[in-house]
Write a protein that holds these residues in place. Structure first.
Motif, PDB file in Angstrom:
ATOM      1  N   ARG A 201       4.684  -0.786   7.969  1.00 31.63           N
ATOM      2  CA  ARG A 201       5.265  -1.301   6.721  1.00 31.63           C
ATOM      3  C   ARG A 201       4.333  -1.111   5.532  1.00 31.63           C
ATOM      4  O   ARG A 201       4.700  -1.445   4.407  1.00 31.63           O
ATOM      5  CB  ARG A 201       5.610  -2.786   6.882  1.00 31.63           C
ATOM      6  CG  ARG A 201       6.670  -3.019   7.949  1.00 31.63           C
ATOM      7  CD  ARG A 201       6.857  -4.475   8.294  1.00 31.63           C
ATOM      8  NE  ARG A 201       7.823  -4.617   9.371  1.00 31.63           N
ATOM      9  CZ  ARG A 201       7.526  -4.493  10.665  1.00 31.63           C
ATOM     10  NH1 ARG A 201       6.275  -4.257  11.028  1.00 31.63           N
ATOM     11  NH2 ARG A 201       8.460  -4.599  11.581  1.00 31.63           N
ATOM     12  N   LYS A 202       3.127  -0.608   5.773  1.00 34.32           N
ATOM     13  CA  LYS A 202       2.131  -0.351   4.741  1.00 34.32           C
ATOM     14  C   LYS A 202       1.866  -1.601   3.882  1.00 34.32           C
ATOM     15  O   LYS A 202       1.969  -1.593   2.653  1.00 34.32           O
ATOM     16  CB  LYS A 202       2.560   0.827   3.854  1.00 34.32           C
ATOM     17  CG  LYS A 202       2.576   2.165   4.578  1.00 34.32           C
ATOM     18  CD  LYS A 202       1.188   2.530   5.117  1.00 34.32           C
ATOM     19  CE  LYS A 202       1.203   3.857   5.871  1.00 34.32           C
ATOM     20  NZ  LYS A 202      -0.122   4.199   6.429  1.00 34.32           N
ATOM     21  N   THR A 203       1.550  -2.680   4.580  1.00 33.89           N
ATOM     22  CA  THR A 203       1.162  -3.917   3.905  1.00 33.89           C
ATOM     23  C   THR A 203      -0.143  -4.425   4.505  1.00 33.89           C
ATOM     24  O   THR A 203      -0.423  -4.204   5.691  1.00 33.89           O
ATOM     25  CB  THR A 203       2.232  -5.022   4.055  1.00 33.89           C
ATOM     26  OG1 THR A 203       2.505  -5.221   5.440  1.00 33.89           O
ATOM     27  CG2 THR A 203       3.502  -4.665   3.313  1.00 33.89           C
ATOM     28  N   ALA A 204      -0.929  -5.099   3.674  1.00 38.58           N
ATOM     29  CA  ALA A 204      -2.148  -5.756   4.145  1.00 38.58           C
ATOM     30  C   ALA A 204      -2.164  -7.171   3.577  1.00 38.58           C
ATOM     31  O   ALA A 204      -1.716  -7.410   2.447  1.00 38.58           O
ATOM     32  CB  ALA A 204      -3.390  -4.989   3.711  1.00 38.58           C
ATOM     33  N   PHE A 205      -2.689  -8.097   4.372  1.00 39.17           N
ATOM     34  CA  PHE A 205      -2.788  -9.500   3.962  1.00 39.17           C
ATOM     35  C   PHE A 205      -4.228  -9.952   4.178  1.00 39.17           C
ATOM     36  O   PHE A 205      -4.753  -9.824   5.286  1.00 39.17           O
ATOM     37  CB  PHE A 205      -1.828 -10.375   4.773  1.00 39.17           C
ATOM     38  CG  PHE A 205      -0.383 -10.016   4.581  1.00 39.17           C
ATOM     39  CD1 PHE A 205       0.370 -10.656   3.610  1.00 39.17           C
ATOM     40  CD2 PHE A 205       0.209  -9.039   5.351  1.00 39.17           C
ATOM     41  CE1 PHE A 205       1.698 -10.324   3.419  1.00 39.17           C
ATOM     42  CE2 PHE A 205       1.539  -8.693   5.169  1.00 39.17           C
ATOM     43  CZ  PHE A 205       2.292  -9.339   4.192  1.00 39.17           C
ATOM     44  N   CYS A 206      -4.860 -10.467   3.126  1.00 41.99           N
ATOM     45  CA  CYS A 206      -6.230 -10.947   3.216  1.00 41.99           C
ATOM     46  C   CYS A 206      -6.252 -12.472   3.222  1.00 41.99           C
ATOM     47  O   CYS A 206      -5.479 -13.111   2.498  1.00 41.99           O
ATOM     48  CB  CYS A 206      -7.053 -10.455   2.025  1.00 41.99           C
ATOM     49  SG  CYS A 206      -7.086  -8.660   1.825  1.00 41.99           S
ATOM     50  N   LEU A 207      -7.146 -13.033   4.011  1.00 40.76           N
ATOM     51  CA  LEU A 207      -7.349 -14.481   4.040  1.00 40.76           C
ATOM     52  C   LEU A 207      -8.734 -14.753   3.468  1.00 40.76           C
ATOM     53  O   LEU A 207      -9.743 -14.301   4.028  1.00 40.76           O
ATOM     54  CB  LEU A 207      -7.242 -15.007   5.475  1.00 40.76           C
ATOM     55  CG  LEU A 207      -7.187 -16.530   5.635  1.00 40.76           C
ATOM     56  CD1 LEU A 207      -5.888 -17.076   5.035  1.00 40.76           C
ATOM     57  CD2 LEU A 207      -7.283 -16.921   7.105  1.00 40.76           C
ATOM     58  N   ILE A 208      -8.771 -15.476   2.346  1.00 38.95           N
ATOM     59  CA  ILE A 208     -10.008 -15.606   1.586  1.00 38.95           C
ATOM     60  C   ILE A 208     -10.192 -17.043   1.106  1.00 38.95           C
ATOM     61  O   ILE A 208      -9.267 -17.660   0.576  1.00 38.95           O
ATOM     62  CB  ILE A 208     -10.001 -14.666   0.357  1.00 38.95           C
ATOM     63  CG1 ILE A 208      -9.888 -13.203   0.822  1.00 38.95           C
ATOM     64  CG2 ILE A 208     -11.243 -14.866  -0.498  1.00 38.95           C
ATOM     65  CD1 ILE A 208      -9.615 -12.229  -0.300  1.00 38.95           C
ATOM     66  N   LYS A 209     -11.401 -17.552   1.301  1.00 37.60           N
ATOM     67  CA  LYS A 209     -11.778 -18.836   0.719  1.00 37.60           C
ATOM     68  C   LYS A 209     -12.305 -18.556  -0.684  1.00 37.60           C
ATOM     69  O   LYS A 209     -13.204 -17.727  -0.861  1.00 37.60           O
ATOM     70  CB  LYS A 209     -12.844 -19.515   1.576  1.00 37.60           C
ATOM     71  CG  LYS A 209     -13.191 -20.921   1.164  1.00 37.60           C
ATOM     72  CD  LYS A 209     -14.269 -21.515   2.062  1.00 37.60           C
ATOM     73  CE  LYS A 209     -13.749 -21.770   3.464  1.00 37.60           C
ATOM     74  NZ  LYS A 209     -14.769 -22.483   4.299  1.00 37.60           N
TER      75      LYS A 209
ATOM     76  N   LEU B 293       0.824  -1.210   0.000  1.00 38.60           N
ATOM     77  CA  LEU B 293       0.000   0.000   0.000  1.00 38.60           C
ATOM     78  C   LEU B 293       0.859   1.261   0.000  1.00 38.60           C
ATOM     79  O   LEU B 293       2.023   1.235   0.409  1.00 38.60           O
ATOM     80  CB  LEU B 293      -0.906  -0.007   1.236  1.00 38.60           C
ATOM     81  CG  LEU B 293      -1.714  -1.302   1.441  1.00 38.60           C
ATOM     82  CD1 LEU B 293      -2.417  -1.280   2.782  1.00 38.60           C
ATOM     83  CD2 LEU B 293      -2.722  -1.487   0.307  1.00 38.60           C
ATOM     84  N   ASN B 294       0.255   2.382  -0.418  1.00 38.81           N
ATOM     85  CA  ASN B 294       0.997   3.647  -0.369  1.00 38.81           C
ATOM     86  C   ASN B 294       0.864   4.292   1.004  1.00 38.81           C
ATOM     87  O   ASN B 294       0.025   3.882   1.824  1.00 38.81           O
ATOM     88  CB  ASN B 294       0.540   4.599  -1.486  1.00 38.81           C
ATOM     89  CG  ASN B 294      -0.916   5.022  -1.330  1.00 38.81           C
ATOM     90  OD1 ASN B 294      -1.324   5.521  -0.285  1.00 38.81           O
ATOM     91  ND2 ASN B 294      -1.705   4.828  -2.392  1.00 38.81           N
ATOM     92  N   ASP B 295       1.679   5.272   1.262  1.00 42.02           N
ATOM     93  CA  ASP B 295       1.764   5.866   2.602  1.00 42.02           C
ATOM     94  C   ASP B 295       0.471   6.543   3.055  1.00 42.02           C
ATOM     95  O   ASP B 295       0.274   6.751   4.261  1.00 42.02           O
ATOM     96  CB  ASP B 295       2.913   6.889   2.650  1.00 42.02           C
ATOM     97  CG  ASP B 295       4.277   6.231   2.559  1.00 42.02           C
ATOM     98  OD1 ASP B 295       4.349   5.011   2.792  1.00 42.02           O
ATOM     99  OD2 ASP B 295       5.264   6.925   2.237  1.00 42.02           O
ATOM    100  N   ALA B 296      -0.401   6.880   2.127  1.00 42.87           N
ATOM    101  CA  ALA B 296      -1.641   7.591   2.505  1.00 42.87           C
ATOM    102  C   ALA B 296      -2.705   6.642   3.055  1.00 42.87           C
ATOM    103  O   ALA B 296      -3.682   7.085   3.679  1.00 42.87           O
ATOM    104  CB  ALA B 296      -2.186   8.354   1.299  1.00 42.87           C
TER     105      ALA B 296
END
Length: 366
Positions: free
Chosen positions: A46-54, A10-13
């Motif tokens: 760290r501007k990261t996202a992690f999705c858990l998806i079925k 992701l970006n800093d905003a």
């Protein structure tokens, strides 16, 4: 239906509220693509996202994200939900706070991983019942320490364990507690050796498995680097940042600088791909790593504490142990499969290292 984890850089905003709204947009239309969003993790630092998806497949997951908000994942891997939970502590959204209209999750997926290794030696290879009694006592101690410092046990076997921590300070304190308790428990510091490696990272990198790079580095730090507790350069920086630049006792903890970490990775990647080649020579390492023989010798000696030839022999013996434990073949077959030119020489080296002939070791483990 498979379960996937994806990574969004992701970006800093972007804020936690933005990510929570994006998650809600996914949930509104997930049924159109046969998907079910389970949860996510967001790391503001760290501007990261992690999705858990079925999802039925990766393509359906991408199409859902694209229609909901246009944020296409940077990476996607298939995961085992039980393993995800063992590392990260949950596989569904936390309970929403009362009166909150939006469930904002500020929970990073970044973890510090500890690899605990008890290498077999000539002093613990024999007397199976005595060895097992001491190891059972140690594993009770290990679990107590892990619980005390908020760790999560990911894997636990007789001679190695993998533990996940959210806090680097907890991981460091737990390491010191384990090592201290281990010395008291074993009585003789030489009878059982204990090695601990600490590395840190995010669940998805360039590899297919969850935390694969971080696990690999933690294991290599514990098994390869000379020292009882060895930490990566990032763990060192994080620990000092959390503890106002508190110094690390180098008599108890060793840390590698980034250039040594890079060398360790290149060296071990080459070794892992070629260790069972009986014609492997020092020149092959020099050419692959781009170092002269003298430079290579100094580097290996500095990191491992032994010469390259001795390290290679010990590495092959450790691989032979694994094959014998798995009943991979008879002693002669294991000797040739691990790069030894002669079963007799293999048996001699095995006995010198472990105090028992490989044929007797196999009988003891039937």
């Amino acid at each position: 239906m498979p379960i996937y984890m994806d990574r969004h850089d992701l970006n800093d905003a972007i804020t936690a509220e933005h990510v929570a709204n994006i998650h809600q947009e996914d949930l509104k239309i997930e049924h159109e693509f046969g998907c079910k969003g389970l949860t996510y993790w967001f790391d503001d630092h760290r501007k990261t996202a992690f999705c858990l998806i079925k999802a039925p497949n990766k393509e359906a997951l991408i199409e859902m994200h694209n229609k909901a908000h246009g944020a296409i994942p940077n990476s996607i891997i298939e995961v085992d939900p039980n393993i995800v939970e063992s590392f990260l502590g949950r596989i569904e959204d936390p309970v929403k706070a009362k009166n909150d209209t939006l469930n904002v999750i500020k929970d990073p997926a970044f973890r510090v991983l500890m690899f605990v290794d008890i290498p077999l030696s000539k002093l613990n290879a024999g007397n199976r019942e005595s060895r097992r009694t001491k190891l059972r006592s140690f594993h009770r101690l290990l679990k107590e320490q892990v619980k005390s410092f908020n760790g999560r046990m990911v894997k636990d076997s007789m001679f190695s364990s993998l533990i996940s921590f959210q806090s680097v300070s907890d991981a460091m304190s737990c390491s010191l507690g384990i090592q201290s308790g281990f010395r008291s428990l074993s009585g003789n510091a030489e009878a059982f050796r204990l090695k601990i490696g600490l590395s840190s990272g995010i669940p998805i990198s360039e590899r297919e498995g969850i935390f694969e790079d971080t696990i690999e580095m933690a294991e290599r730090l514990s098994k390869v680097v000379n020292g009882e507790i060895v930490i990566s350069s990032e763990v060192k920086e994080l620990y000092q940042s959390e503890n106002l630049n508190k110094s690390i006792d180098q008599n108890l903890v060793r840390y590698l600088n980034p250039s040594d970490e890079k060398f360790l990775k290149i060296f071990m990647d080459f070794l892992d791909a070629s260790w069972n080649n009986p014609s492997l020579k020092v020149d092959d390492f020099s050419c692959s790593l781009g170092l002269s023989k003298s430079q290579l010798y100094r580097k290996i000696k500095s990191i491992t504490g032994v010469s390259l030839n001795l390290f290679l022999k010990d590495y092959r013996l450790q691989m032979a142990l694994k094959l014998l434990d798995r009943q991979h073949g008879n002693v002669s077959e294991v000797a040739f499969d691990t790069g030894f030119n002669s079963p007799a020489y293999f048996s001699k080296c095995f006995y010198e290292a472990y105090g028992v002939l490989p044929s007797h070791y196999v009988k003891d483990h039937d």
